[in-house]
Design a protein around this motif. Structure first.
Motif, PDB file in Angstrom:
ATOM      1  N   HIS A  63      60.219  -0.340  46.548  1.00 36.94           N
ATOM      2  CA  HIS A  63      58.968   0.275  47.013  1.00 36.94           C
ATOM      3  C   HIS A  63      58.606  -0.224  48.425  1.00 36.94           C
ATOM      4  N   ASN A  64      58.447   0.713  49.356  1.00 35.26           N
ATOM      5  CA  ASN A  64      58.158   0.301  50.746  1.00 35.26           C
ATOM      6  C   ASN A  64      57.435   1.420  51.477  1.00 35.26           C
ATOM      7  N   TYR A  65      56.952   1.103  52.665  1.00 36.99           N
ATOM      8  CA  TYR A  65      56.197   2.074  53.470  1.00 36.99           C
ATOM      9  C   TYR A  65      57.011   2.496  54.686  1.00 36.99           C
ATOM     10  N   SER A  66      57.624   3.681  54.600  1.00 37.64           N
ATOM     11  CA  SER A  66      58.490   4.133  55.689  1.00 37.64           C
ATOM     12  C   SER A  66      57.948   5.339  56.437  1.00 37.64           C
ATOM     13  N   GLY A  67      56.780   5.823  56.041  1.00 32.69           N
ATOM     14  CA  GLY A  67      56.207   6.987  56.752  1.00 32.69           C
ATOM     15  C   GLY A  67      57.078   8.223  56.626  1.00 32.69           C
ATOM     16  N   LEU A  68      57.582   8.475  55.432  1.00 32.05           N
ATOM     17  CA  LEU A  68      58.567   9.553  55.248  1.00 32.05           C
ATOM     18  C   LEU A  68      57.945  10.917  54.990  1.00 32.05           C
ATOM     19  N   SER A  69      56.632  10.947  54.676  1.00 35.15           N
ATOM     20  CA  SER A  69      56.061  12.207  54.195  1.00 35.15           C
ATOM     21  C   SER A  69      55.105  12.836  55.185  1.00 35.15           C
TER      22      SER A  69
ATOM     23  N   SER B  86      66.268   4.881  50.277  1.00 34.28           N
ATOM     24  CA  SER B  86      65.766   3.657  49.636  1.00 34.28           C
ATOM     25  C   SER B  86      64.377   3.841  49.043  1.00 34.28           C
ATOM     26  N   SER B  87      63.765   4.991  49.253  1.00 31.77           N
ATOM     27  CA  SER B  87      62.378   5.173  48.820  1.00 31.77           C
ATOM     28  C   SER B  87      62.247   5.077  47.302  1.00 31.77           C
ATOM     29  N   ALA B  88      61.156   4.476  46.876  1.00 26.61           N
ATOM     30  CA  ALA B  88      60.854   4.404  45.432  1.00 26.61           C
ATOM     31  C   ALA B  88      59.980   5.577  45.003  1.00 26.61           C
TER      32      ALA B  88
ATOM     33  N   PHE C 108      63.446  15.162  52.531  1.00 29.00           N
ATOM     34  CA  PHE C 108      64.812  14.735  52.195  1.00 29.00           C
ATOM     35  C   PHE C 108      64.813  13.592  51.182  1.00 29.00           C
ATOM     36  N   HIS C 109      63.929  12.594  51.388  1.00 27.81           N
ATOM     37  CA  HIS C 109      63.977  11.423  50.497  1.00 27.81           C
ATOM     38  C   HIS C 109      63.652  11.792  49.059  1.00 27.81           C
ATOM     39  N   ARG C 110      62.947  12.907  48.858  1.00 28.51           N
ATOM     40  CA  ARG C 110      62.596  13.325  47.507  1.00 28.51           C
ATOM     41  C   ARG C 110      63.584  14.354  46.955  1.00 28.51           C
ATOM     42  N   SER C 111      64.282  15.051  47.869  1.00 29.56           N
ATOM     43  CA  SER C 111      65.222  16.091  47.423  1.00 29.56           C
ATOM     44  C   SER C 111      66.411  15.492  46.684  1.00 29.56           C
TER      45      SER C 111
ATOM     46  N   ALA D 172      53.729  23.719  53.866  1.00 30.66           N
ATOM     47  CA  ALA D 172      53.414  24.143  52.498  1.00 30.66           C
ATOM     48  C   ALA D 172      54.668  23.790  51.696  1.00 30.66           C
ATOM     49  N   ARG D 173      54.552  22.843  50.806  1.00 31.76           N
ATOM     50  CA  ARG D 173      55.755  22.314  50.152  1.00 31.76           C
ATOM     51  C   ARG D 173      56.208  23.136  48.949  1.00 31.76           C
ATOM     52  N   HIS D 174      55.336  24.014  48.449  1.00 35.72           N
ATOM     53  CA  HIS D 174      55.609  24.690  47.176  1.00 35.72           C
ATOM     54  C   HIS D 174      55.398  26.192  47.352  1.00 35.72           C
TER      55      HIS D 174
ATOM     56  N   VAL E 169      45.902  17.729  52.265  1.00 34.78           N
ATOM     57  CA  VAL E 169      46.039  17.986  50.821  1.00 34.78           C
ATOM     58  C   VAL E 169      47.443  18.551  50.570  1.00 34.78           C
ATOM     59  N   PHE E 170      48.439  17.665  50.567  1.00 35.66           N
ATOM     60  CA  PHE E 170      49.832  18.124  50.516  1.00 35.66           C
ATOM     61  C   PHE E 170      50.238  18.614  49.134  1.00 35.66           C
ATOM     62  N   HIS E 171      49.545  18.159  48.086  1.00 35.55           N
ATOM     63  CA  HIS E 171      49.723  18.707  46.735  1.00 35.55           C
ATOM     64  C   HIS E 171      48.342  19.099  46.212  1.00 35.55           C
ATOM     65  N   ASN E 172      48.297  20.096  45.343  1.00 32.25           N
ATOM     66  CA  ASN E 172      46.998  20.532  44.813  1.00 32.25           C
ATOM     67  C   ASN E 172      46.318  19.437  43.991  1.00 32.25           C
TER      68      ASN E 172
ATOM     69  N   SER F 181      48.700   3.608  49.011  1.00 32.09           N
ATOM     70  CA  SER F 181      49.032   3.476  50.437  1.00 32.09           C
ATOM     71  C   SER F 181      50.199   4.375  50.839  1.00 32.09           C
ATOM     72  N   ASN F 182      50.846   4.992  49.858  1.00 30.39           N
ATOM     73  CA  ASN F 182      51.867   5.998  50.157  1.00 30.39           C
ATOM     74  C   ASN F 182      51.406   7.384  49.696  1.00 30.39           C
ATOM     75  N   GLY F 183      50.117   7.496  49.372  1.00 32.32           N
ATOM     76  CA  GLY F 183      49.575   8.799  49.001  1.00 32.32           C
ATOM     77  C   GLY F 183      49.727   9.164  47.538  1.00 32.32           C
ATOM     78  N   GLY F 184      49.849   8.168  46.669  1.00 32.06           N
ATOM     79  CA  GLY F 184      49.998   8.460  45.234  1.00 32.06           C
ATOM     80  C   GLY F 184      48.934   7.792  44.394  1.00 32.06           C
ATOM     81  N   GLY F 185      48.055   8.572  43.763  1.00 29.44           N
ATOM     82  CA  GLY F 185      47.005   8.018  42.906  1.00 29.44           C
ATOM     83  C   GLY F 185      47.390   8.070  41.433  1.00 29.44           C
TER      84      GLY F 185
ATOM     85  N   ALA G  95      46.967  10.289  39.115  1.00 28.50           N
ATOM     86  CA  ALA G  95      47.568  11.535  38.627  1.00 28.50           C
ATOM     87  C   ALA G  95      48.995  11.713  39.132  1.00 28.50           C
ATOM     88  N   CYS G  96      49.274  11.219  40.350  1.00 31.93           N
ATOM     89  CA  CYS G  96      50.640  11.335  40.879  1.00 31.93           C
ATOM     90  C   CYS G  96      51.618  10.528  40.044  1.00 31.93           C
ATOM     91  N   LEU G  97      51.100   9.447  39.456  1.00 30.59           N
ATOM     92  CA  LEU G  97      51.989   8.512  38.762  1.00 30.59           C
ATOM     93  C   LEU G  97      52.345   8.966  37.349  1.00 30.59           C
TER      94      LEU G  97
HETATM   95  N1  LIG Z   1      52.320  12.927  44.417  1.00 29.81           N
HETATM   96  C1  LIG Z   1      52.273  11.895  45.401  1.00 29.81           C
HETATM   97  C2  LIG Z   1      53.507  11.896  46.210  1.00 29.81           C
HETATM   98  C3  LIG Z   1      53.503  10.939  47.335  1.00 29.81           C
HETATM   99  C4  LIG Z   1      54.797  10.953  48.096  1.00 29.81           C
HETATM  100  N2  LIG Z   1      54.810   9.934  49.136  1.00 29.81           N
HETATM  101  C5  LIG Z   1      55.947   9.517  49.725  1.00 29.81           C
HETATM  102  O1  LIG Z   1      57.021   9.979  49.422  1.00 29.81           O
HETATM  103  C6  LIG Z   1      55.814   8.452  50.802  1.00 29.81           C
HETATM  104  C7  LIG Z   1      57.054   7.625  50.974  1.00 29.81           C
HETATM  105  C8  LIG Z   1      57.033   6.819  52.253  1.00 29.81           C
HETATM  106  O2  LIG Z   1      56.468   7.286  53.241  1.00 29.81           O
HETATM  107  O3  LIG Z   1      57.607   5.724  52.260  1.00 29.81           O
HETATM  108  C9  LIG Z   1      55.042  12.337  48.699  1.00 29.81           C
HETATM  109  O4  LIG Z   1      54.498  12.636  49.754  1.00 29.81           O
HETATM  110  O5  LIG Z   1      55.747  13.130  48.068  1.00 29.81           O
END
Ligand SMILES: NCCC[C@H](NC(=O)CCC(=O)O)C(=O)O
Length: 448
Positions: free
Chosen positions: A17-23, A102-104, A137-140, A214-216, A249-252, A365-369, A371-373
């Motif tokens: 788990h780390n903060y890489s600013g991927l999203s 490496s993203s968690a 990409f990190h989630r795909s 728009a991701r979806h 608001v990247f997800h509803n 801190s990575n945008g997951g509350g 409900a995301c978990l």
């Molecule tokens: N449902 C919440 C998802 C949060 C997730 N954040 C991230 O992947 C951040 C990872 C980083 O920046 O290291 C996303 O945006 O999909």
């Protein structure tokens, strides 16, 4: 009739788990880039929430983290040699790629899949479609392992149907249950499946956000509804407000949450709020329970408050007395607009009667509350009995997993540490042990 329940399957936070600013488009991810993370605290914060929900009498499951850094992805992209060599070369030549593999991020299991309970599906089974998460990409790279984990956890074809992810292209961008809510009178009965999308891929005239992606897509949701055998009269689609996406608001599920007969959402969440309300009320029809549309006005809570506090990224869970509890992150309490609104809401005429607050700062801190978990899976008693029992939270599992975290996790991680071959070894040792604790068999590439 045996009572059906709704279980929450939370993602256990992984050792990298780390903060890489991927999203891009996720404000917290962008704001916290390069901060050191604390994987041990992150995993424990998640476990504490899981245990608290189990103690409330809810069924709580655990989904394991994925293998990270993911060496097979680096190999497929041309890195050669030993694992240590691959890490060293990737760190030097493509550090952001190393961060991505490496993203968690699989901790956010609301994005793992879309789940349709048996009450909604033609063949009377629970259907799962892992989300392709193609926009990042990190989630795909998650859906293959997600699929293996879901199959190992819900391993009984009499009750559970597993579909492959949709085609991995933008047209079918699928972010899973973060954009999907189910309304129902009882978890075991036919419900309404509510799909929310960011834009329509095959319609060039469809409104779309200007700044953030728009991701979806609508087309992804329609394909999932077809594959799951849903009754078209009980499916409602709604487009997200593109301005909300542009505001972060990247997800509803950052701006709406639903459960049972309650839809709790922000005035600016949807492109056409009136139509969303009408469509849901029509699908609900005449029932002995009213349907509650709880709309939060922008004058009370601004979109920026929603994005900052994650008010709506809460879990709306059923209490034994039929009312509901809102499970919120600590940031909600720290925002006075939001907290004042909530205090007022609890006094009102809705089933939402109390609030429980959790410290989930590492994930937030990575945008997951909260409900995301979690991934919600409504199950009949017979289906619950067919779920892998070792995946379900208990006093013993809580203790075992905390000890496991203490043994394997670091309490500080910087982006540069991702190249450390020791971290890879530590993670593999941890995950190998975890598959034994959860009795999942061999689900990771390194175990094959
Ligand atoms: N449902 C919440 C998802 C949060 C997730 N954040 C991230 O992947 C951040 C990872 C980083 O920046 O290291 C996303 O945006 O999909």
């Amino acid at each position: 009739m045996t009572q059906a329940i709704e279980a929450n399957f939370d993602g256990l936070v992984g050792p990298t788990h780390n903060y890489s600013g991927l999203s891009f488009g996720n404000v917290a991810s962008l704001n916290n880039v390069a901060r050191p993370s604390n994987p041990k605290a992150a995993a424990k914060q998640g476990l504490t929430k899981m245990k608290a929900l189990a103690d409330m009498g809810l069924v709580q499951g655990v989904l394991p983290p994925h293998e990270r850094p993911h060496i097979p992805t680096l190999r497929s992209l041309g890195f050669l040699g030993s694992d240590a060599q691959i890490l060293a070369d990737a760190a030097k030549q493509a550090p952001k790629l190393l961060a991505a593999v490496s993203s968690a991020s699989c901790m956010w299991t609301a994005n793992a899949a879309t789940v349709s309970p048996s009450g909604d599906t033609k063949d009377g089974r629970v259907h799962f479609t892992p989300a392709n998460l193609v926009n990042k990409f990190h989630r795909s790279i998650e859906h293959t392992t997600t699929s293996a984990i879901l199959k190992a956890t819900f391993n009984d074809s009499k009750h559970f149907a597993h579909h492959p992810a949709l085609p991995s292209v933008d047209h079918f961008g699928d972010e899973g249950a973060a954009n999907h809510t189910r309304f129902c009178r009882d978890y075991g009965e036919q419900g309404i499946e509510f799909f929310v999308y960011g834009t329509s891929a095959f319609n060039a005239a469809a409104p779309r956000p200007q700044k953030f992606p728009a991701r979806h897509t609508l087309e992804a949701s329609q394909a999932v509804a077809r594959n799951h055998g849903l009754n078209p009269d009980k499916v409602v689609y709604a487009q997200q407000n593109p301005d909300a996406i542009d505001a972060g608001v990247f997800h509803n599920d950052v701006i709406a949450v639903g459960n049972g007969n309650v839809h709790f959402y922000h005035q600016d969440a949807f492109l056409d709020t009136l139509r969303m309300r009408e469509d849901l009320l029509r699908a609900w029809g005449e029932q002995d329970k009213p349907f509650y549309l709880v709309e939060v006005p922008r004058d009370a809570v601004a979109i920026s408050d929603c994005v900052q506090s994650y008010l709506f990224n809460s879990q709306l869970v059923q209490r034994a007395d039929g009312n509901m509890t809102l499970v919120v992150p600590a940031e909600v309490k720290e925002n006075s607009n939001v907290w004042n609104y909530l205090s007022h809401l609890l006094q009102g005429d809705t089933p939402i009667k109390d609030v429980k607050v959790f410290d989930l700062k590492q994930s937030m801190s990575n945008g997951g509350g909260p409900a995301c978990l979690r991934l919600r899976v409504a199950l009949t008693q017979e289906e619950l009995a067919a779920v892998n029992p070792s995946s379900l939270m208990s006093d013993t599992l809580f203790k075992t997993l905390n000890q496991w975290v203490d043994k394997h996790y670091r309490d500080e991680l910087h982006e540069a540490d991702l190249a450390d071959p020791q971290l890879l070894m530590e993670s593999r040792r941890a995950l190998d042990e975890l598959t034994q604790i959860l009795q999942l068999g061999s689900i990771y590439d390194f175990q094959k």
